[in-house]
Scaffold this motif. Structure first.
Motif, PDB file in Angstrom:
ATOM      1  N   VAL A  56       0.841  -1.198   0.000  1.00  0.00           N
ATOM      2  CA  VAL A  56       0.000   0.000   0.000  1.00  0.00           C
ATOM      3  C   VAL A  56       0.878   1.251   0.000  1.00  0.00           C
ATOM      4  CG1 VAL A  56      -1.639   1.342   1.386  1.00  0.00           C
ATOM      5  CG2 VAL A  56      -2.001  -1.104   1.031  1.00  0.00           C
ATOM      6  N   GLY A  57       1.933   1.243   0.815  1.00  0.00           N
ATOM      7  CA  GLY A  57       2.840   2.383   0.850  1.00  0.00           C
ATOM      8  C   GLY A  57       3.545   2.606  -0.479  1.00  0.00           C
ATOM      9  N   TYR A  63       1.837   6.644  -6.818  1.00  0.00           N
ATOM     10  CA  TYR A  63       0.776   7.555  -7.204  1.00  0.00           C
ATOM     11  C   TYR A  63       1.223   9.010  -7.044  1.00  0.00           C
ATOM     12  CZ  TYR A  63      -3.707   9.858  -7.533  1.00  0.00           C
ATOM     13  OH  TYR A  63      -4.713  10.685  -7.913  1.00  0.00           O
ATOM     14  N   VAL A  64       1.858   9.318  -5.933  1.00  0.00           N
ATOM     15  CA  VAL A  64       2.325  10.686  -5.700  1.00  0.00           C
ATOM     16  C   VAL A  64       3.398  11.052  -6.726  1.00  0.00           C
ATOM     17  CG1 VAL A  64       3.574  12.162  -4.069  1.00  0.00           C
ATOM     18  CG2 VAL A  64       1.675  10.747  -3.281  1.00  0.00           C
ATOM     19  N   MET A  65       4.280  10.117  -7.037  1.00  0.00           N
ATOM     20  CA  MET A  65       5.324  10.407  -8.036  1.00  0.00           C
ATOM     21  C   MET A  65       4.705  10.669  -9.407  1.00  0.00           C
ATOM     22  SD  MET A  65       8.261   7.697  -6.789  1.00  0.00           S
ATOM     23  CE  MET A  65       8.985   7.594  -8.382  1.00  0.00           C
ATOM     24  N   ASP A  66       3.645   9.932  -9.760  1.00  0.00           N
ATOM     25  CA  ASP A  66       3.012  10.122 -11.059  1.00  0.00           C
ATOM     26  C   ASP A  66       2.158  11.379 -11.113  1.00  0.00           C
ATOM     27  OD1 ASP A  66       4.176   7.822 -11.977  1.00  0.00           O
ATOM     28  OD2 ASP A  66       2.384   6.565 -11.687  1.00  0.00           O
ATOM     29  N   HIS A  67       1.554  11.776 -10.004  1.00  0.00           N
ATOM     30  CA  HIS A  67       0.622  12.900  -9.991  1.00  0.00           C
ATOM     31  C   HIS A  67       1.112  14.046  -9.105  1.00  0.00           C
ATOM     32  CE1 HIS A  67      -1.809   9.388 -11.143  1.00  0.00           C
ATOM     33  NE2 HIS A  67      -2.410  10.253 -11.951  1.00  0.00           N
ATOM     34  N   ASP A  70      -0.037  17.569 -10.325  1.00  0.00           N
ATOM     35  CA  ASP A  70      -1.466  17.796 -10.089  1.00  0.00           C
ATOM     36  C   ASP A  70      -1.732  18.102  -8.623  1.00  0.00           C
ATOM     37  OD1 ASP A  70      -1.830  17.216 -12.767  1.00  0.00           O
ATOM     38  OD2 ASP A  70      -2.332  15.103 -12.376  1.00  0.00           O
ATOM     39  N   LEU A  71      -1.060  17.390  -7.737  1.00  0.00           N
ATOM     40  CA  LEU A  71      -1.278  17.605  -6.306  1.00  0.00           C
ATOM     41  C   LEU A  71      -0.721  18.945  -5.845  1.00  0.00           C
ATOM     42  CD1 LEU A  71      -0.460  14.035  -4.986  1.00  0.00           C
ATOM     43  CD2 LEU A  71      -2.703  15.087  -5.215  1.00  0.00           C
ATOM     44  N   THR A  72       0.418  19.384  -6.374  1.00  0.00           N
ATOM     45  CA  THR A  72       0.977  20.679  -5.965  1.00  0.00           C
ATOM     46  C   THR A  72       0.148  21.829  -6.512  1.00  0.00           C
ATOM     47  OG1 THR A  72       2.521  20.610  -7.823  1.00  0.00           O
ATOM     48  CG2 THR A  72       3.331  19.856  -5.689  1.00  0.00           C
ATOM     49  N   ASN A  73      -0.411  21.685  -7.697  1.00  0.00           N
ATOM     50  CA  ASN A  73      -1.272  22.741  -8.239  1.00  0.00           C
ATOM     51  C   ASN A  73      -2.523  22.910  -7.383  1.00  0.00           C
ATOM     52  OD1 ASN A  73       0.455  23.280 -10.328  1.00  0.00           O
ATOM     53  ND2 ASN A  73      -0.632  22.010 -11.813  1.00  0.00           N
ATOM     54  N   ILE A  83     -10.252  18.902  -1.780  1.00  0.00           N
ATOM     55  CA  ILE A  83      -9.842  18.335  -3.068  1.00  0.00           C
ATOM     56  C   ILE A  83     -10.838  17.263  -3.426  1.00  0.00           C
ATOM     57  CG2 ILE A  83      -8.017  17.096  -4.280  1.00  0.00           C
ATOM     58  CD1 ILE A  83      -6.050  18.223  -2.239  1.00  0.00           C
ATOM     59  N   PRO A  84     -11.513  17.422  -4.560  1.00  0.00           N
ATOM     60  CA  PRO A  84     -12.475  16.377  -4.955  1.00  0.00           C
ATOM     61  C   PRO A  84     -11.753  15.078  -5.268  1.00  0.00           C
ATOM     62  CG  PRO A  84     -12.730  18.360  -6.315  1.00  0.00           C
ATOM     63  CD  PRO A  84     -11.523  18.544  -5.465  1.00  0.00           C
ATOM     64  N   VAL A  85     -12.377  13.995  -4.932  1.00  0.00           N
ATOM     65  CA  VAL A  85     -11.771  12.697  -5.172  1.00  0.00           C
ATOM     66  C   VAL A  85     -11.618  12.445  -6.664  1.00  0.00           C
ATOM     67  CG1 VAL A  85     -12.097  10.212  -4.855  1.00  0.00           C
ATOM     68  CG2 VAL A  85     -12.660  11.782  -3.019  1.00  0.00           C
ATOM     69  N   ALA A  86     -12.539  12.960  -7.476  1.00  0.00           N
ATOM     70  CA  ALA A  86     -12.473  12.729  -8.907  1.00  0.00           C
ATOM     71  C   ALA A  86     -11.209  13.318  -9.528  1.00  0.00           C
ATOM     72  CB  ALA A  86     -13.710  13.322  -9.585  1.00  0.00           C
ATOM     73  N   THR A  87     -10.686  14.403  -8.963  1.00  0.00           N
ATOM     74  CA  THR A  87      -9.451  14.981  -9.512  1.00  0.00           C
ATOM     75  C   THR A  87      -8.227  14.142  -9.196  1.00  0.00           C
ATOM     76  OG1 THR A  87      -9.700  16.488  -7.648  1.00  0.00           O
ATOM     77  CG2 THR A  87      -9.732  17.469  -9.830  1.00  0.00           C
ATOM     78  N   LEU A  88      -8.289  13.377  -8.132  1.00  0.00           N
ATOM     79  CA  LEU A  88      -7.143  12.554  -7.763  1.00  0.00           C
ATOM     80  C   LEU A  88      -7.087  11.252  -8.544  1.00  0.00           C
ATOM     81  CD1 LEU A  88      -7.213  13.019  -3.906  1.00  0.00           C
ATOM     82  CD2 LEU A  88      -5.773  14.193  -5.554  1.00  0.00           C
ATOM     83  N   ILE A  89      -8.226  10.868  -9.109  1.00  0.00           N
ATOM     84  CA  ILE A  89      -8.253   9.575  -9.821  1.00  0.00           C
ATOM     85  C   ILE A  89      -7.867   9.760 -11.276  1.00  0.00           C
ATOM     86  CG2 ILE A  89      -9.752   7.672 -10.514  1.00  0.00           C
ATOM     87  CD1 ILE A  89     -11.300   8.101  -7.953  1.00  0.00           C
TER      88      ILE A  89
END
Length: 89
Positions: A56-57, A63-67, A70-73, A83-89
């Motif tokens: 899981v880790g 996931y964080v490395m790929d996105h 998007d997460l910093t923006n 943060i809407p869940v749909a933006t993280l997927i």
């Protein structure tokens, strides 16, 4: 007169005392064996849970490395928003 071939040696075999002693030794050893089996099952369960948490880790890290962009923006907004869940997927 026929000769009994089944009982060639009257001393061959086990006495009642010997059988009782063997059962007593087994009854003493059985709880220790069961405790060892239970502990090994618990250890296997703990190792499986640790392996799952590691996976899981690693998945979260990937996931964080790929996105990351998007997460910093999303986090640079001055207004605190959810943060809407749909933006993280």
């Amino acid at each position: 007169m026929t000769k009994n071939t089944f009982y060639k040696n009257p001393q061959a075999g086990f006495t009642l005392i010997e059988l009782v002693m063997v059962l007593a030794v087994f009854s003493v050893m059985l709880p220790a064996l069961l405790m060892y089996v239970r502990d090994s099952n618990l250890l296997m369960t703990q190792k499986a849970a640790a392996s799952f948490m590691k996976q899981v880790g690693m998945a979260a890290e990937e996931y964080v490395m790929d996105h990351y962009q998007d997460l910093t923006n999303l986090s640079t907004d001055t207004v605190a928003t959810a943060i809407p869940v749909a933006t993280l997927i």
